[in-house]
Design a protein around this motif. Structure first.
Motif, PDB file in Angstrom:
ATOM      1  N   MET A 221       0.839  -1.203   0.000  1.00 48.97           N
ATOM      2  CA  MET A 221       0.000   0.000   0.000  1.00 48.97           C
ATOM      3  C   MET A 221       0.872   1.250   0.000  1.00 48.97           C
ATOM      4  O   MET A 221       0.612   2.227  -0.696  1.00 48.97           O
ATOM      5  N   ASN A 222       1.917   1.214   0.823  1.00 48.87           N
ATOM      6  CA  ASN A 222       2.842   2.343   0.898  1.00 48.87           C
ATOM      7  C   ASN A 222       3.573   2.554  -0.421  1.00 48.87           C
ATOM      8  O   ASN A 222       3.867   3.686  -0.809  1.00 48.87           O
ATOM      9  N   SER A 223       3.883   1.435  -1.112  1.00 50.44           N
ATOM     10  CA  SER A 223       4.595   1.540  -2.383  1.00 50.44           C
ATOM     11  C   SER A 223       3.711   2.187  -3.451  1.00 50.44           C
ATOM     12  O   SER A 223       4.188   2.955  -4.280  1.00 50.44           O
ATOM     13  N   VAL A 224       2.397   1.878  -3.422  1.00 50.76           N
ATOM     14  CA  VAL A 224       1.454   2.489  -4.361  1.00 50.76           C
ATOM     15  C   VAL A 224       1.358   3.977  -4.105  1.00 50.76           C
ATOM     16  O   VAL A 224       1.369   4.793  -5.035  1.00 50.76           O
ATOM     17  N   LYS A 225       1.271   4.346  -2.824  1.00 53.32           N
ATOM     18  CA  LYS A 225       1.195   5.759  -2.454  1.00 53.32           C
ATOM     19  C   LYS A 225       2.467   6.482  -2.861  1.00 53.32           C
ATOM     20  O   LYS A 225       2.417   7.626  -3.355  1.00 53.32           O
ATOM     21  N   ALA A 226       3.612   5.821  -2.672  1.00 47.92           N
ATOM     22  CA  ALA A 226       4.894   6.426  -3.056  1.00 47.92           C
ATOM     23  C   ALA A 226       4.980   6.612  -4.564  1.00 47.92           C
ATOM     24  O   ALA A 226       5.502   7.632  -5.051  1.00 47.92           O
ATOM     25  N   PHE A 227       4.435   5.639  -5.316  1.00 49.26           N
ATOM     26  CA  PHE A 227       4.445   5.729  -6.778  1.00 49.26           C
ATOM     27  C   PHE A 227       3.571   6.892  -7.246  1.00 49.26           C
ATOM     28  O   PHE A 227       3.933   7.644  -8.152  1.00 49.26           O
ATOM     29  N   LYS A 228       2.392   7.053  -6.610  1.00 47.14           N
ATOM     30  CA  LYS A 228       1.508   8.165  -6.950  1.00 47.14           C
ATOM     31  C   LYS A 228       2.178   9.503  -6.640  1.00 47.14           C
ATOM     32  O   LYS A 228       2.074  10.459  -7.421  1.00 47.14           O
ATOM     33  N   THR A 229       2.858   9.565  -5.496  1.00 42.98           N
ATOM     34  CA  THR A 229       3.567  10.791  -5.119  1.00 42.98           C
ATOM     35  C   THR A 229       4.666  11.108  -6.123  1.00 42.98           C
ATOM     36  O   THR A 229       4.879  12.268  -6.497  1.00 42.98           O
ATOM     37  N   LEU A 230       5.357  10.059  -6.585  1.00 47.49           N
ATOM     38  CA  LEU A 230       6.427  10.231  -7.564  1.00 47.49           C
ATOM     39  C   LEU A 230       5.874  10.783  -8.878  1.00 47.49           C
ATOM     40  O   LEU A 230       6.433  11.715  -9.464  1.00 47.49           O
ATOM     41  N   LEU A 231       4.751  10.226  -9.321  1.00 47.26           N
ATOM     42  CA  LEU A 231       4.155  10.666 -10.587  1.00 47.26           C
ATOM     43  C   LEU A 231       3.516  12.040 -10.499  1.00 47.26           C
ATOM     44  O   LEU A 231       3.247  12.668 -11.529  1.00 47.26           O
ATOM     45  N   SER A 232       3.232  12.515  -9.290  1.00 50.90           N
ATOM     46  CA  SER A 232       2.636  13.842  -9.144  1.00 50.90           C
ATOM     47  C   SER A 232       3.585  14.942  -9.598  1.00 50.90           C
ATOM     48  O   SER A 232       3.159  16.049  -9.929  1.00 50.90           O
ATOM     49  N   ASN A 233       4.889  14.618  -9.632  1.00 59.33           N
ATOM     50  CA  ASN A 233       5.870  15.559 -10.166  1.00 59.33           C
ATOM     51  C   ASN A 233       5.888  15.437 -11.689  1.00 59.33           C
ATOM     52  O   ASN A 233       6.184  14.375 -12.234  1.00 59.33           O
ATOM     53  N   SER A 234       5.582  16.522 -12.394  1.00 54.80           N
ATOM     54  CA  SER A 234       5.460  16.484 -13.857  1.00 54.80           C
ATOM     55  C   SER A 234       6.752  16.058 -14.534  1.00 54.80           C
ATOM     56  O   SER A 234       6.734  15.301 -15.510  1.00 54.80           O
TER      57      SER A 234
ATOM     58  N   TYR B 239      -3.387   8.493 -20.313  1.00 53.53           N
ATOM     59  CA  TYR B 239      -4.693   8.287 -19.690  1.00 53.53           C
ATOM     60  C   TYR B 239      -4.541   7.724 -18.273  1.00 53.53           C
ATOM     61  O   TYR B 239      -5.187   8.207 -17.338  1.00 53.53           O
ATOM     62  N   LEU B 240      -3.702   6.713 -18.120  1.00 52.00           N
ATOM     63  CA  LEU B 240      -3.518   6.108 -16.806  1.00 52.00           C
ATOM     64  C   LEU B 240      -2.910   7.102 -15.821  1.00 52.00           C
ATOM     65  O   LEU B 240      -3.353   7.188 -14.665  1.00 52.00           O
ATOM     66  N   THR B 241      -1.910   7.864 -16.263  1.00 49.24           N
ATOM     67  CA  THR B 241      -1.283   8.837 -15.354  1.00 49.24           C
ATOM     68  C   THR B 241      -2.241   9.985 -15.034  1.00 49.24           C
ATOM     69  O   THR B 241      -2.175  10.567 -13.949  1.00 49.24           O
ATOM     70  N   ALA B 242      -3.141  10.309 -15.966  1.00 48.11           N
ATOM     71  CA  ALA B 242      -4.145  11.344 -15.684  1.00 48.11           C
ATOM     72  C   ALA B 242      -5.068  10.891 -14.554  1.00 48.11           C
ATOM     73  O   ALA B 242      -5.432  11.691 -13.681  1.00 48.11           O
ATOM     74  N   LEU B 243      -5.439   9.597 -14.562  1.00 47.58           N
ATOM     75  CA  LEU B 243      -6.281   9.066 -13.495  1.00 47.58           C
ATOM     76  C   LEU B 243      -5.520   9.014 -12.169  1.00 47.58           C
ATOM     77  O   LEU B 243      -6.065   9.360 -11.120  1.00 47.58           O
ATOM     78  N   ILE B 244      -4.257   8.603 -12.237  1.00 52.12           N
ATOM     79  CA  ILE B 244      -3.441   8.487 -11.021  1.00 52.12           C
ATOM     80  C   ILE B 244      -3.172   9.858 -10.414  1.00 52.12           C
ATOM     81  O   ILE B 244      -3.207  10.043  -9.194  1.00 52.12           O
ATOM     82  N   ARG B 245      -2.929  10.856 -11.278  1.00 50.18           N
ATOM     83  CA  ARG B 245      -2.544  12.191 -10.813  1.00 50.18           C
ATOM     84  C   ARG B 245      -3.747  13.115 -10.589  1.00 50.18           C
ATOM     85  O   ARG B 245      -3.575  14.290 -10.287  1.00 50.18           O
ATOM     86  N   GLN B 246      -4.956  12.589 -10.757  1.00 53.99           N
ATOM     87  CA  GLN B 246      -6.158  13.425 -10.705  1.00 53.99           C
ATOM     88  C   GLN B 246      -6.261  14.217  -9.407  1.00 53.99           C
ATOM     89  O   GLN B 246      -6.557  15.409  -9.403  1.00 53.99           O
ATOM     90  N   GLU B 247      -5.997  13.536  -8.294  1.00 51.12           N
ATOM     91  CA  GLU B 247      -6.116  14.196  -6.995  1.00 51.12           C
ATOM     92  C   GLU B 247      -5.024  15.243  -6.808  1.00 51.12           C
ATOM     93  O   GLU B 247      -5.280  16.348  -6.315  1.00 51.12           O
ATOM     94  N   SER B 248      -3.798  14.916  -7.218  1.00 55.73           N
ATOM     95  CA  SER B 248      -2.676  15.844  -7.026  1.00 55.73           C
ATOM     96  C   SER B 248      -2.787  17.076  -7.914  1.00 55.73           C
ATOM     97  O   SER B 248      -2.173  18.105  -7.630  1.00 55.73           O
TER      98      SER B 248
END
Length: 416
Positions: free
Chosen positions: A1-14, A116-125
């Motif tokens: 779970m932490n790794s998924v959150k870390a991956f999302k945080t990583l992708l939030s950087n353009s 498309y996938l990164t748009a869904l992942i980064r939607q919240e950020s």
């Protein structure tokens, strides 16, 4: 779970997201091409370089078009990718660069999946985070879902601001709040007026607040208006091989179904309140001489079978391409109204005449966001959208409307 959150945080950087995306797109395209590094042909190498250019173009264009809070970025990914790759193919044909069609197709598909996938992942950020001084109804902004508004408590501390500040600048503020706003500005923290955020969320200018806006903000940039005339005329001329054929077939079908002219010509009000003759395909039976002007919704009984079809897909508007080339209209702008309706609305709707500051258009922001207007109330709402377009008129907003119009044509939204 932490790794998924870390991956999302990583992708939030353009920068990280697009650097990784570029590697993924190029590498997977290379794998699908089926060649080893030593045996890879020049056609595939050239295609991989083309993919790099396309990726940079997509990553630069997409945020510009989807920068409006009213739109969802994920809906623009496919049309942007298709447009970029079509433009790239036209350059390839003109320069005769050797390329691999299969590799380019793989690259386009992989690019779409990645964006498309990164748009869904980064939607919240990517939501706009605003910190609010609570002198207005904060819920009215939070309910829109496109922004996150966090209420500040006194005493205000600038270190708590992790985004931008929003406040109703036209309501009373305490001396402490006024100093805090000034400190935020001095520390390069963006300060938004609450009504401006609401305007961005709803895609319309509230006419009751129009006097609060500088009227000069409704004056379009003359340099862009010249560029707009050039690129719109270019698009029309380039598409003539297709649109002229469609127009010819439409004219024949209209004549076969119902006696009378294929074209419908009527005076409308254009830029500066000047009258001009608009061209449309006739979608109704011939109007009786002396009959009063009515909204299209009140004339449904007169619509022919061909008329219903060409209205749904906006084919009846194609002759207005010639209005654009003549300079009476633009491809994109507020829809022109009949003179009798304009005189009526100018009496009933404040600031209605401001919509004539630009050339009327075949399609526009109000058409793709609101749809059809058939009374004073809906026309007042339409005016709010038209004034938003005039105030924010830019190349990227125009391109946004082009993509929305294509979707509108496919769905028949707002057809009457």
């Amino acid at each position: 779970m932490n790794s998924v959150k870390a991956f999302k945080t990583l992708l939030s950087n353009s920068y990280v997201c697009h650097s990784l995306g570029l590697v993924v797109v190029v590498y997977l395209t290379y794998l699908f091409s089926g060649y080893s590094v030593k045996a890879i042909p020049n056609t595939v190498v050239n295609t991989l370089w083309l993919l790099v250019v396309c990726y940079f173009c997509i990553s630069a264009v997409l945020p510009k078009i989807a920068s409006y809070l009213l739109v969802e970025r994920k809906y623009y990914i496919l049309p942007v990718i298709i447009s970029v790759f079509i433009f790239t193919m036209s350059i390839v044909f003109m320069t005769r660069i050797d390329y691999s069609r299969s590799a380019l197709l793989y690259g386009a598909i992989i690019s779409f999946v990645w964006f498309y996938l990164t748009a869904l992942i980064r939607q919240e950020s990517q939501r706009l985070v605003l910190f609010a001084i609570p002198n207005f109804d904060i819920r009215s902004l939070n309910q829109k879902g496109k922004v996150r508004v966090i209420e500040l408590k006194a005493p205000y501390d600038i270190s708590n601001i992790k985004g931008s500040l929003v406040v109703d600048l036209h309501r009373n503020l305490s001396p402490e709040a006024e100093k805090f706003i000034a400190d935020c500005s001095l520390n390069n923290i963006a300060v938004f007026h609450a009504e401006s955020i609401r305007e961005m969320l709803e895609g319309k200018v509230q006419t009751k607040h129009l006097m609060e806006n500088a009227i000069g903000s409704l004056q379009p940039n003359p340099l862009y208006m010249t560029f707009k005339r050039i690129w719109e005329s270019f698009i029309i001329i380039v598409t003539f091989p297709i649109t002229l054929l469609i127009m010819a077939i439409t004219a024949i079908l209209i004549k076969l179904e119902n006696p009378g002219p294929a074209m419908f010509i009527q005076e409308r009000v254009g830029q500066g309140g000047k009258l001009f003759r608009i061209y449309k395909f006739r979608s109704m039976t011939i109007k009786e001489a002396g009959a009063e002007d009515k909204f299209a919704t009140a004339e449904q009984a007169r619509v022919t079978r061909v008329g219903k079809f060409i209205r749904k897909f906006r084919i009846d508007e194609l002759p207005q391409f010639f209005n654009v080339l003549k300079g009476d209209m633009a491809l994109i702008g507020p829809r022109p109204e009949q003179d009798s309706f304009v005189r009526q609305f100018e009496q009933e709707i404040p600031f209605y005449g401001y919509r004539h500051m630009v050339k009327p258009g075949i399609t526009g922001w109000a058409q793709v966001v609101q749809g059809y207007a058939d009374d004073t109330e809906s026309t007042s709402e339409k005016l709010a959208h038209d004034l938003y377009y005039i105030k924010n008129l830019s190349f990227w907003l125009d391109i946004n409307i082009v993509f929305k119009t294509i979707r509108t044509m496919l769905t028949g939204f707002g057809a009457q």
